[in-house]
Design a protein around this motif. Structure first.
Motif, PDB file in Angstrom:
ATOM      1  N   GLU A 240       0.831  -1.213   0.000  1.00 38.47           N
ATOM      2  CA  GLU A 240       0.000   0.000   0.000  1.00 38.47           C
ATOM      3  C   GLU A 240       0.864   1.260   0.000  1.00 38.47           C
ATOM      4  N   THR A 241       1.959   1.241   0.774  1.00 33.16           N
ATOM      5  CA  THR A 241       2.860   2.392   0.830  1.00 33.16           C
ATOM      6  C   THR A 241       3.503   2.642  -0.528  1.00 33.16           C
ATOM      7  N   HIS A 262      10.289   5.109   2.584  1.00 36.24           N
ATOM      8  CA  HIS A 262      10.732   5.135   3.986  1.00 36.24           C
ATOM      9  C   HIS A 262       9.953   6.166   4.792  1.00 36.24           C
ATOM     10  N   ALA A 263       9.780   7.362   4.234  1.00 31.56           N
ATOM     11  CA  ALA A 263       9.101   8.446   4.953  1.00 31.56           C
ATOM     12  C   ALA A 263       7.648   8.103   5.285  1.00 31.56           C
ATOM     13  N   LEU A 264       7.048   7.217   4.495  1.00 32.12           N
ATOM     14  CA  LEU A 264       5.644   6.864   4.704  1.00 32.12           C
ATOM     15  C   LEU A 264       5.465   5.472   5.304  1.00 32.12           C
ATOM     16  N   SER A 265       6.567   4.846   5.713  1.00 30.82           N
ATOM     17  CA  SER A 265       6.507   3.479   6.229  1.00 30.82           C
ATOM     18  C   SER A 265       6.155   3.453   7.713  1.00 30.82           C
ATOM     19  N   TRP A 273       4.981  12.515   9.285  1.00 25.64           N
ATOM     20  CA  TRP A 273       4.639  13.133   7.998  1.00 25.64           C
ATOM     21  C   TRP A 273       3.459  14.106   8.171  1.00 25.64           C
ATOM     22  N   GLU A 274       2.443  13.650   8.853  1.00 27.47           N
ATOM     23  CA  GLU A 274       1.244  14.479   9.062  1.00 27.47           C
ATOM     24  C   GLU A 274       1.550  15.699   9.923  1.00 27.47           C
ATOM     25  N   ARG A 275       2.422  15.521  10.918  1.00 25.35           N
ATOM     26  CA  ARG A 275       2.796  16.647  11.775  1.00 25.35           C
ATOM     27  C   ARG A 275       3.569  17.690  10.969  1.00 25.35           C
ATOM     28  N   CYS A 276       4.499  17.238  10.135  1.00 25.53           N
ATOM     29  CA  CYS A 276       5.257  18.165   9.277  1.00 25.53           C
ATOM     30  C   CYS A 276       4.322  18.908   8.338  1.00 25.53           C
ATOM     31  N   HIS A 299      12.704  13.382   2.795  1.00 27.94           N
ATOM     32  CA  HIS A 299      12.921  13.444   4.240  1.00 27.94           C
ATOM     33  C   HIS A 299      12.636  14.822   4.835  1.00 27.94           C
ATOM     34  N   SER A 300      12.219  15.773   3.983  1.00 22.83           N
ATOM     35  CA  SER A 300      11.768  17.058   4.518  1.00 22.83           C
ATOM     36  C   SER A 300      10.483  16.869   5.318  1.00 22.83           C
ATOM     37  N   MET A 301       9.839  15.701   5.124  1.00 20.46           N
ATOM     38  CA  MET A 301       8.630  15.388   5.882  1.00 20.46           C
ATOM     39  C   MET A 301       8.937  14.476   7.069  1.00 20.46           C
ATOM     40  N   MET A 302      10.212  14.469   7.501  1.00 23.35           N
ATOM     41  CA  MET A 302      10.587  13.681   8.672  1.00 23.35           C
ATOM     42  C   MET A 302      11.352  14.533   9.691  1.00 23.35           C
TER      43      MET A 302
END
Length: 402
Positions: A240-241, A262-265, A273-276, A299-302
């Motif tokens: 799914e990811t 990786h960022a969505l795993s 991700w959602e917090r970023c 990784h800007s979303m981590m």
């Protein structure tokens, strides 16, 4: 309450006889002392959960085991009593040989204490037949003594696994994907679980799916080497990811694709991700801005909220750059504010205030070059006009003084 009473009673029981005990290195004296004490032969494993332990109910082995754990393994009294619930012995011979082996492989006192506290039964392992082959194997694939001790003291579970049935088959699979021992070691240092889980369960089907999705060998290797936990997800969520990343417009043939995977795993990374996403929204980024930044640098979303807020605050409030301009080059958010961003921007502000450069310079021109190139272009070049420029860059002179 019963558990606390049990522990305190056992603690008092141990303290009441510990002064009569010699160190484990004097087994004859120890045996004689214990014979005189003659504590009742009651095992803690036979107690009912609701009954507190009555004083003098420890087994004959318990005082010796606790003393050994304290004196030889460096455990505190509380930890030693707790560990003695899981392992007991009357002779120091086997535990001594295990500790000697660990020391020979570079384990420090603290690392040995951590290892024994987590896996006390290892003290009864056969050092030559069980532990030595595993330690030798991991050193043979490139783990240094320091790395081996650090990795195994952090998670000694690996030493409880079969070399022939678990460790070697996993190594063979990882070698078929990563192609080098160096990358296998890198994956192991990221998480020992890459060797603990049956590769046929999730690793194999997930790697196969990546390949079927058009991800090249180099990118599969990148993901498994640096972020093995992402490839170790259960197969269905992993699929799914990967599909979600495709729908976001990522090219499977580029490294950004697996970085996005990786960022969505996993739930943890998705939560980050959602917090970023919400933090960037507060800085005025649109949905397209956020997805654009994510595609450029997944990784800007981590990043942590604190890191984003500090960097964005400096760029926007101190430097006067447009917030959405950062979305065009999200890599600048990864730079150290103190070591890179502020020193370089301070030089930029001095040169701008003196009319030596024009305002057209972008943040990428200032922040992206390697240090040598930056110094040549923006510091050494203007040494005659602004002698203090290097001191500004080094933080020795404040902007207000120029």
């Amino acid at each position: 309450m019963a558990g606390t009473q049990n522990f305190q009673t056992l603690r008092m029981d141990y303290l009441s006889i510990s002064s009569a005990l010699s160190f484990y290195r004097k087994p004859a004296q120890l045996k004689g002392t214990l014979a005189k004490l003659k504590p009742p032969l009651v095992s803690l494993q036979d107690e009912t959960p609701l009954k507190p332990i009555v004083p003098k109910t420890t087994s004959k082995q318990r005082p010796f085991t606790v003393t050994y754990l304290i004196n030889s393994c460096g455990l505190s009294l509380e930890s030693a009593i707790s560990v003695s619930d899981k392992v007991q012995f009357q002779s120091p011979e086997r535990p001594d040989s295990v500790l000697t082996l660990l020391r020979n492989y570079g384990f420090s006192k603290t690392q040995i204490s951590n290892l024994i506290r987590k896996r006390p039964m290892l003290l009864l392992s056969h050092p030559e037949n069980t532990l030595f082959p595993k330690l030798e194997f991991f050193q043979s694939i490139g783990l240094s003594s320091n790395e081996l001790a650090r990795t195994l003291s952090s998670d000694p579970t690996l030493l409880t696994r079969s070399l022939e049935n678990q460790i070697m088959p996993t190594y063979d699979f990882l070698k078929s994907v990563l192609l080098s021992d160096e990358k296998i070691v890198a994956a192991l240092k990221r998480t020992t679980w890459v060797f603990l889980e049956d590769p046929s369960k999730n690793l194999m089907p997930n790697v196969t799916y990546l390949r079927e999705s058009g991800v090249p060998q180099s990118c599969v290797s990148l993901l498994l080497t640096h972020f093995p936990e992402a490839v170790m997800q259960k197969h269905e969520p992993f699929v799914e990811t990967v599909r979600e990343v495709k729908e976001m417009g990522f090219d499977p043939k580029k490294s950004t694709f697996v970085l996005a995977v990786h960022a969505l795993s996993g739930k943890g990374n998705k939560s980050i991700w959602e917090r970023c996403y919400e933090v960037y929204k507060r800085w005025g980024w649109s949905n397209d801005d956020i997805l654009s930044a994510f595609r450029k640098h997944p990784h800007s979303m981590m990043l942590s909220e604190k890191k984003i807020m500090k960097s964005m605050g400096y760029f926007v409030n101190e430097m006067g750059w447009a917030s959405r301009a950062i979305a065009e080059c999200p890599v600048v958010l990864f730079f150290s504010l103190e070591k890179r961003i502020i020193p370089r921007c301070s030089v930029f502000q001095v040169l701008l205030s003196k009319g030596l450069i024009k305002e057209g310079f972008s943040l990428t021109t200032v922040l992206l070059p390697v240090e040598k190139r930056f110094l040549e272009r923006f510091v050494m070049r203007y040494q005659e006009e602004v002698p203090e420029l290097l001191s500004v860059y080094q933080g020795k002179v404040k902007l207000e003084g120029l």
